[in-house]
Design a protein around this motif. Structure first.
Motif, mmCIF file in Angstrom:
data_model
loop_
_atom_site.group_PDB
_atom_site.id
_atom_site.type_symbol
_atom_site.label_atom_id
_atom_site.label_comp_id
_atom_site.label_asym_id
_atom_site.label_seq_id
_atom_site.Cartn_x
_atom_site.Cartn_y
_atom_site.Cartn_z
ATOM 1 N N ILE A 48 -33.766 23.269 5.971
ATOM 2 C CA ILE A 48 -33.347 24.206 7.019
ATOM 3 C C ILE A 48 -34.576 24.582 7.855
ATOM 4 O O ILE A 48 -35.706 24.328 7.450
ATOM 5 N N VAL A 49 -34.320 25.178 9.015
ATOM 6 C CA VAL A 49 -35.432 25.447 9.915
ATOM 7 C C VAL A 49 -36.242 26.655 9.430
ATOM 8 O O VAL A 49 -35.707 27.605 8.858
ATOM 9 N N GLY B 245 -28.619 20.302 10.074
ATOM 10 C CA GLY B 245 -27.520 19.893 9.199
ATOM 11 C C GLY B 245 -26.763 21.100 8.691
ATOM 12 O O GLY B 245 -26.744 22.146 9.340
ATOM 13 N N LEU B 246 -26.142 20.947 7.537
ATOM 14 C CA LEU B 246 -25.278 22.005 7.003
ATOM 15 C C LEU B 246 -25.864 22.656 5.752
ATOM 16 O O LEU B 246 -25.174 23.387 5.051
ATOM 17 N N ASP B 247 -27.135 22.383 5.501
ATOM 18 C CA ASP B 247 -27.718 22.815 4.231
ATOM 19 C C ASP B 247 -27.805 24.330 4.077
ATOM 20 O O ASP B 247 -27.995 24.837 2.973
ATOM 21 N N GLY B 248 -27.686 25.084 5.177
ATOM 22 C CA GLY B 248 -27.812 26.533 5.087
ATOM 23 C C GLY B 248 -26.509 27.237 4.745
ATOM 24 O O GLY B 248 -26.499 28.428 4.414
ATOM 25 N N LEU B 249 -25.410 26.481 4.854
ATOM 26 C CA LEU B 249 -24.082 27.083 4.707
ATOM 27 C C LEU B 249 -23.886 27.779 3.361
ATOM 28 O O LEU B 249 -23.189 28.794 3.274
ATOM 29 N N PRO C 250 -31.246 29.956 7.062
ATOM 30 C CA PRO C 250 -30.019 29.208 6.748
ATOM 31 C C PRO C 250 -28.946 29.357 7.832
ATOM 32 O O PRO C 250 -28.104 28.463 7.989
ATOM 33 N N GLU C 251 -28.996 30.465 8.606
ATOM 34 C CA GLU C 251 -27.942 30.694 9.614
ATOM 35 C C GLU C 251 -28.025 29.706 10.768
ATOM 36 O O GLU C 251 -27.086 29.576 11.541
ATOM 37 N N HIS C 252 -29.166 28.987 10.877
ATOM 38 C CA HIS C 252 -29.288 27.963 11.923
ATOM 39 C C HIS C 252 -28.880 26.583 11.417
ATOM 40 O O HIS C 252 -29.067 25.596 12.118
ATOM 41 N N ALA C 253 -28.399 26.492 10.193
ATOM 42 C CA ALA C 253 -28.025 25.190 9.625
ATOM 43 C C ALA C 253 -26.636 25.292 9.005
ATOM 44 O O ALA C 253 -26.449 25.104 7.797
#
Lengths: 94, 222
Positions: B137-138, B206-210, B195-198
């Motif tokens: 995540i970023v 990607g979706l890793d922050g979900l 995580p809110e940016h992914a």
């Protein structure tokens, strides 16, 4: 000739308490390191370390009593410094 | 669940966090720094940004905002609280989490897609992840270096309070590569990366922050 502001100052002297806040010795100080790195480039070759902190000047009307100093210490511990990473010192400016 | 997202003066990622809450299957409730009112939410997110311009120290002034009195009281009673980036700094300044965050050791702002390992999936914010799962995540911060004294650090490690650790490289000088942390009770989590940016394929890495936003649902149905 004295202006109105000076007249007020003369009647109600302002006392100044200084709070110095420094990063604890064991805490990395990237800003101090940047200053230390700049010094030799400017021809100042003697410094072996630089630590950067903060200085707060807090004015009170009237005398600095023990109660005022106690209040300043509380300020320093509550908000002016973070005791996890910083130390502080209180002094009265004459 | 109703998840409150606090907006401070200078918050940047409050709207992204609200969106991530909704995508994660929960109801997002906007909370205002000046109101000592949590509007009956079940959990709170302190978002990223530069609240109060980072004046004094990052998070030092926000920590005394009226809403924080309520957040701190509820957190101490066990309400889930997640602080992201500036929110993590606010949680440390509030002493809800141990240690502090200082300027990056290399003195530059860092913005990169960062690989992390989830070290503790027993918190209400990380239960959707596998223990040891690696996510990307970023990360974007200027003051993300986690520090604590040796005794505190040993306690954090011994009690399993490290939630996420930086992999591949340490982007900000954090001790023990610590990217995220929880309190002793495990309900308060601070995380430096975002995580809110992914949470969507369209943007980000990607979706890793979900998982940080679906964990609450999984927990409430568990």
């Amino acid at each position: 000739m004295l202006g109105p502001r000076s007249a007020v100052t003369r009647l109600r002297p302002v006392a100044r308490v200084v709070v110095s806040v420094m990063p604890k010795p064991e805490i990395l100080d990237p800003q101090g390191k940047a200053v230390l790195g700049a010094l030799p480039r400017l021809g100042f070759t003697g410094a072996t370390d630089v630590r950067q902190g903060k200085r707060f000047e807090i004015d009170f009307a009237g005398e600095v009593t023990d109660a005022v100093l106690a209040e300043v210490r509380q300020m320093a511990e509550t908000i002016l410094s973070n005791p996890v990473i910083e130390n502080y010192a209180v002094s009265v400016e004459q | 669940m109703k998840v409150g997202v606090v907006t401070f003066p200078g918050s940047l990622d409050d709207v992204d966090a609200q969106r991530a809450v909704r995508i994660g299957g929960n109801e997002a409730v906007a909370l205002w720094h000046g109101d000592a009112d949590l509007k009956g939410v079940d959990a709170v997110i302190l978002p990223g940004g530069f609240s109060y311009g980072d004046y004094l120290r990052c998070g030092a002034i926000s920590r005394f905002a009226p809403v924080m009195t309520e957040v701190i009281a509820k957190a101490q009673q066990g309400m889930p609280v997640l602080g992201i980036c500036n929110g993590f700094q606010i949680l440390c300044e509030s002493h809800l989490l141990p240690g502090a965050l200082i300027r990056n050791h290399h003195r530059k702002f860092v913005c990169r897609d960062q690989l992390l390992r989830i070290e503790n999936n027993r918190t209400p914010w990380t239960s959707a992840y596998d223990q040891g799962q690696e996510i990307r995540i970023v990360l974007k911060n200027g003051e993300g270096g986690f520090v604590a004294d040796a005794a505190t650090l040993a306690r954090i490690e011994g009690e399993g309070q490290v939630v996420a650790r930086y992999l591949e490289m340490n982007p900000n000088g954090s001790l023990n590569d610590i990217a995220g942390l929880t309190n002793e009770r495990g309900n308060v989590v601070g995380l430096m990366p975002h995580p809110e940016h992914a949470v969507e394929e369209l943007t980000g890495s990607g979706l890793d922050g979900l998982g940080f936003f679906t964990s609450l649902v999984e927990r409430s149905f568990a």
